[in-house]
Scaffold this motif. Structure first.
Motif, PDB file in Angstrom:
ATOM      1  N   VAL A 198       0.755  -0.863   0.069  1.00 24.92           N
ATOM      2  CA  VAL A 198      -0.265  -0.272   0.204  1.00 24.92           C
ATOM      3  C   VAL A 198       0.630   1.338   0.248  1.00 24.92           C
ATOM      4  O   VAL A 198       1.851   0.789   0.575  1.00 24.92           O
TER       5      VAL A 198
ATOM      6  N   LEU B 255       1.109   4.752   0.245  1.00 29.76           N
ATOM      7  CA  LEU B 255       0.186   6.501   1.119  1.00 29.76           C
ATOM      8  C   LEU B 255       0.636   7.590   0.085  1.00 29.76           C
ATOM      9  O   LEU B 255       2.122   7.793   0.640  1.00 29.76           O
TER      10      LEU B 255
ATOM     11  N   THR C 152      -2.037  -0.883  -4.087  1.00 35.58           N
ATOM     12  CA  THR C 152      -3.087  -0.326  -3.616  1.00 35.58           C
ATOM     13  C   THR C 152      -2.023   0.742  -3.048  1.00 35.58           C
ATOM     14  O   THR C 152      -1.482   0.995  -2.915  1.00 35.58           O
TER      15      THR C 152
ATOM     16  N   VAL D 149      -2.594   4.756  -2.606  1.00 37.04           N
ATOM     17  CA  VAL D 149      -3.813   5.967  -2.185  1.00 37.04           C
ATOM     18  C   VAL D 149      -3.543   7.528  -2.658  1.00 37.04           C
ATOM     19  O   VAL D 149      -2.548   7.381  -2.167  1.00 37.04           O
ATOM     20  N   GLU D 150      -4.685   8.104  -3.107  1.00 37.92           N
ATOM     21  CA  GLU D 150      -4.490   9.255  -3.914  1.00 37.92           C
ATOM     22  C   GLU D 150      -5.737  10.171  -3.217  1.00 37.92           C
ATOM     23  O   GLU D 150      -6.911   9.662  -3.942  1.00 37.92           O
ATOM     24  N   GLU D 151      -5.937  10.687  -2.076  1.00 37.71           N
ATOM     25  CA  GLU D 151      -7.255  11.888  -2.218  1.00 37.71           C
ATOM     26  C   GLU D 151      -7.688  12.998  -2.971  1.00 37.71           C
ATOM     27  O   GLU D 151      -8.861  13.280  -2.909  1.00 37.71           O
TER      28      GLU D 151
ATOM     29  N   HIS E 185      -7.110   3.696  -5.054  1.00 43.00           N
ATOM     30  CA  HIS E 185      -8.101   4.345  -3.838  1.00 43.00           C
ATOM     31  C   HIS E 185      -8.324   5.839  -3.926  1.00 43.00           C
ATOM     32  O   HIS E 185      -7.128   6.351  -3.443  1.00 43.00           O
TER      33      HIS E 185
ATOM     34  N   LEU F 215      -6.187   8.229   3.174  1.00 42.88           N
ATOM     35  CA  LEU F 215      -6.884   7.078   3.995  1.00 42.88           C
ATOM     36  C   LEU F 215      -7.175   6.529   4.739  1.00 42.88           C
ATOM     37  O   LEU F 215      -7.768   5.567   5.184  1.00 42.88           O
TER      38      LEU F 215
ATOM     39  N   LEU G 271      -9.950   4.120   3.703  1.00 43.79           N
ATOM     40  CA  LEU G 271      -9.166   2.724   3.272  1.00 43.79           C
ATOM     41  C   LEU G 271      -9.666   1.519   3.882  1.00 43.79           C
ATOM     42  O   LEU G 271      -9.173   1.255   5.622  1.00 43.79           O
TER      43      LEU G 271
END
Length: 211
Positions: A72, A74, A95, A97-99, A122, A126, A129
């Motif tokens: 993962v 971040l 995976t 993770v990006e907002e 995703h 975070l 998730l």
């Protein structure tokens, strides 16, 4: 770029022509998209391969042999280090993770264009998730070490390997952890003599206490 390609090819047969071609395709897409959104600072464009590609790829060498399970990444941003490591480690599920919506959409486009079936993007914070047992967690310019451990505690186990490029602040951040930093160490970056990568597991560390 030549230095980075030489590093990637230092072990003949380790990375296939397909993987190298995917890195080239990804960088071409990134440079094109950088005109639409600020994926990387303009000052780093001339040093794209060393500053971003090789800086990300070096994390692969820090994963202990035999490690399996989900990786993962971040706050992956423009795909560093997550997308690069996903290209180089096709047998591991990733995976990213990006907002930020625009960046997440572009990451999905780049992922699909490169045929990365091992990768999921995703979109969201975070905290959104779902709980999981990540084998590896990486983060580049995400948060301080205590904050990163705390924010990601719901996706980690005591056996999770953490790979956290920290630049010049690596040793200082680790020192500030005191005894709780004993399970980590600093690896020197191959792209910057003054930069470090915090590596380790949270075995015996109560991440909940870091909130």
């Amino acid at each position: 770029m030549a230095q980075s390609l030489a590093w990637l090819g230092r072990s003949p047969g380790r990375y296939s022509p397909v993987q190298i071609a995917r890195l080239h395709k990804f960088t071409s897409m990134l440079l094109e998209e950088n005109g639409q959104q600020n994926l990387i600072a303009s000052a780093t464009v001339p040093f794209l391969w060393s500053r971003h590609i090789l800086d990300s790829a070096q994390l692969v060498d820090l994963v202990p042999r035999g490690t399996s399970g989900e990786w993962v990444d971040l706050g992956t941003g423009a795909g560093f280090p997550g997308m690069i490591c996903a290209i180089l480690c096709p047998d591991l599920p990733f995976t990213l993770v990006e907002e930020r919506r625009k960046r997440a959409d572009w990451l999905k486009k780049a992922m699909n264009a490169n045929g990365l079936e091992n990768t999921t993007v995703h979109h969201g914070r975070l905290s959104t998730l779902a709980r999981r047992n990540a084998a590896i967690i990486s983060a580049r310019a995400f948060a301080s070490l205590p904050d990163t451990l705390a924010q990601a505690s719901h996706i980690a186990t005591p056996e999770t390997w953490w790979l956290l490029p920290k630049g010049k602040s690596a040793a200082e951040e680790l020192a500030q952890m005191g005894e709780q930093g004993a399970m980590f160490h600093v690896e020197h970056s191959c792209t910057n003599d003054n930069a470090g990568i915090i590596v380790g597991r949270t075995t015996m560390i109560d991440t909940g206490a870091l909130r």
